[in-house]
Design a protein around this motif. Sequence first.
Motif, PDB file in Angstrom:
ATOM      1  N   UNK A  42      92.528   4.395 -20.043  1.00 54.54           N
ATOM      2  CA  UNK A  42      93.831   4.355 -20.709  1.00 54.54           C
ATOM      3  C   UNK A  42      94.962   4.623 -19.726  1.00 54.54           C
ATOM      4  N   UNK A  43      94.669   5.257 -18.605  1.00 51.22           N
ATOM      5  CA  UNK A  43      95.665   5.552 -17.564  1.00 51.22           C
ATOM      6  C   UNK A  43      96.890   6.235 -18.164  1.00 51.22           C
ATOM      7  N   UNK A  44      96.640   7.306 -18.911  1.00 52.06           N
ATOM      8  CA  UNK A  44      97.670   8.032 -19.651  1.00 52.06           C
ATOM      9  C   UNK A  44      98.722   8.617 -18.708  1.00 52.06           C
ATOM     10  N   UNK A  45     100.011   8.355 -19.011  1.00 49.19           N
ATOM     11  CA  UNK A  45     101.110   8.876 -18.194  1.00 49.19           C
ATOM     12  C   UNK A  45     101.881   9.988 -18.895  1.00 49.19           C
ATOM     13  N   UNK A  46     101.549  10.293 -20.127  1.00 49.56           N
ATOM     14  CA  UNK A  46     102.336  11.251 -20.899  1.00 49.56           C
ATOM     15  C   UNK A  46     101.534  12.439 -21.419  1.00 49.56           C
ATOM     16  N   UNK A  47     100.238  12.495 -21.162  1.00 52.74           N
ATOM     17  CA  UNK A  47      99.413  13.582 -21.676  1.00 52.74           C
ATOM     18  C   UNK A  47      99.842  14.948 -21.154  1.00 52.74           C
ATOM     19  N   UNK A 107     101.486  16.152  -8.362  1.00 53.06           N
ATOM     20  CA  UNK A 107     101.056  15.306  -9.472  1.00 53.06           C
ATOM     21  C   UNK A 107     100.706  16.067 -10.744  1.00 53.06           C
ATOM     22  N   UNK A 108     100.071  17.216 -10.631  1.00 54.21           N
ATOM     23  CA  UNK A 108      99.554  17.911 -11.806  1.00 54.21           C
ATOM     24  C   UNK A 108     100.271  19.241 -12.042  1.00 54.21           C
ATOM     25  N   UNK A 109     101.530  19.344 -11.588  1.00 58.14           N
ATOM     26  CA  UNK A 109     102.263  20.605 -11.655  1.00 58.14           C
ATOM     27  C   UNK A 109     103.124  20.743 -12.899  1.00 58.14           C
ATOM     28  N   UNK A 110     103.685  19.644 -13.410  1.00 60.07           N
ATOM     29  CA  UNK A 110     104.725  19.725 -14.436  1.00 60.07           C
ATOM     30  C   UNK A 110     104.450  18.760 -15.580  1.00 60.07           C
ATOM     31  N   UNK A 111     105.192  18.962 -16.673  1.00 60.28           N
ATOM     32  CA  UNK A 111     105.152  18.056 -17.807  1.00 60.28           C
ATOM     33  C   UNK A 111     105.934  16.791 -17.431  1.00 60.28           C
ATOM     34  N   UNK A 143     101.860   7.796  -8.768  1.00 61.29           N
ATOM     35  CA  UNK A 143     103.102   8.539  -8.965  1.00 61.29           C
ATOM     36  C   UNK A 143     103.317   8.644 -10.465  1.00 61.29           C
ATOM     37  N   UNK A 144     102.614   9.609 -11.072  1.00 63.62           N
ATOM     38  CA  UNK A 144     102.574   9.735 -12.527  1.00 63.62           C
ATOM     39  C   UNK A 144     103.930   9.997 -13.148  1.00 63.62           C
ATOM     40  N   UNK A 145     104.114   9.493 -14.356  1.00 65.31           N
ATOM     41  CA  UNK A 145     105.368   9.651 -15.073  1.00 65.31           C
ATOM     42  C   UNK A 145     105.755   8.359 -15.742  1.00 65.31           C
ATOM     43  N   UNK A 146     106.779   8.434 -16.569  1.00 65.61           N
ATOM     44  CA  UNK A 146     107.166   7.259 -17.345  1.00 65.61           C
ATOM     45  C   UNK A 146     107.852   6.198 -16.496  1.00 65.61           C
ATOM     46  N   UNK A 147     108.672   6.589 -15.508  1.00 61.57           N
ATOM     47  CA  UNK A 147     109.343   5.616 -14.648  1.00 61.57           C
ATOM     48  C   UNK A 147     110.137   4.618 -15.466  1.00 61.57           C
TER      49      UNK A 147
END
Length: 542
Positions: free
Chosen positions: A378-383, A461-465, A513-517
């Motif tokens: 699913x490559x979730x970007x908002x979890x 990458x895994x530090x913040x919402x 580069x995770x996030x909604x962009x």
Amino acid sequence: MTRSILCGTIALVLASATALAADSEDARLKKLEAAVSQLQQENATLKTELQSQGASTSSTDFANSAAAKIKMSDSVTQVRLYGEGRLRYFMNEGTAAGLDSGDSAQRERLRYRLRLGADIQLQDNWMLGVVLETSTSPRSANVTLGENPTFAKATVSSTSVVGGVTTTNGTFINGATIKGGKIVTSNGTVVTGVATSKSSVVSNVNFGDALFVGRAFLQNQPTDWLTLRGGKLPNPFVSTRMTWDPDINPEGFSEQIKFTLGGGSHGPSGKESKEVEVPQPGITVDLFANFGQFIYNDVAFENTFNPDPFSTAPDSHDRWMFEYQIGTKVNFTKDNYFQIAPSFYHYTGGGNSASSGPFNGDNAIVILDNKANTSLITFNQTGVNDLAVIDIPVEFGWKMWNTRFSVFGDYAQNLDAASRATNAGHPNTRQGQAWQLGASIGQTKKKGDWELRGWYQHSEQFALDPNLIDDDIFDGRLNMQGYFLQGTYMLTDGVSVILQYCHGSRIDTNLGTGGTGGALGTAPGFPLQSMNLVYIDLNLKF
């Protein structure tokens, strides 16, 4: 009449003084008492007449004023109106990573935003706060000029889809098999031809110039040290743009507590601490605590009717975000201060698949880890799974050479970063820290004021919402580091020109580069190697 009363008063005092010089002590005292009594009576008469004249004039002026035409409930004690209008030139360019490495894109836009707000004070320290703004985005009120063609205020796009398939004899196909190389329907009829019917579905709605409720909350202040709020409310926490986008208004409840110790108050602690200043002598210490319970994702039905008697519908639960903050602000003088405000936030279970599913941060090109975790497709970007974040913003400000200076910073760490990375398919990394360090010079309050502000930021990458970080920095992406520069000049009171520039590059080349962009039109999860953002704003506030 006023002149005659004053002349009589003076004559009376002179006559009393002459009599006092000739009479005995007792007689002089009696005449003085009588003179004072007469003077008091005349002054009282004059005061009554002046008040009557003033009240009559004031009443007449108000009755003829525009304010008299506005009718309000007797419970309203005060109304504060405010707003903002902004024009923006925005340029975004980026260089891709991954299989598209070396490819680049650029986007330029002219944008505007409008905000209109009101704080309505009622009796017994109740208040209603409302803000109307353009755009449906939680992290922006911007609207792109020309996005709707021919100056339309809103547009609706539709897409054609296959609405049904029928055989040439008009029989609707509800099932088919292949027999002897021929298509046979469920009733045994051999299909010699088919026809399709088309329908259209709405694929996109652009609201354009519509106004939406950006903020709507109730507030009560039962004591001078406690403020309670509920609804869609302003962020109650002392924070930086590294962790909280200032455009986001969380939904739920908040409680704010503040005590001031020392010789006087220099204004409220928190986000508005530098906007209101009341000079008082001596060192003061503000002790404050902020708490928030925010409904992050409502699942609609916690328990639904079973779809059939042979199955059981699972129960579901809303997802909540809880944050706790305890801080202090030491005011050495009205211009020199130090503030630190540690906080901790985490999330409950529940929510829909987007928020409760495991955050990945990579794009669709990623190779699944050796555990072959199929949920990663699913490559979730908002979890927001495995987020338990400690955040510590700090600021020190002073005035020198009649100019304001400040240095500030922020440090955040996700205590569950290792689990978040493992669930994302990267068990051999942690990437759980974020930090910011910056400075400013100048202030922006009145015509001719200016300010320069800048900072360096590192967000792993895994530090913040990823749903809360400011999308004007690094395009709202994680696994990025770089700097942000801003210059502001006040053209007049309330009107400013703002120039902003941001540059960021990828930290760990093995991660996305995770996030909604989205500023460059990329799909969620599309990895960037670097980016540049430029903003030029003409801003008006009242």
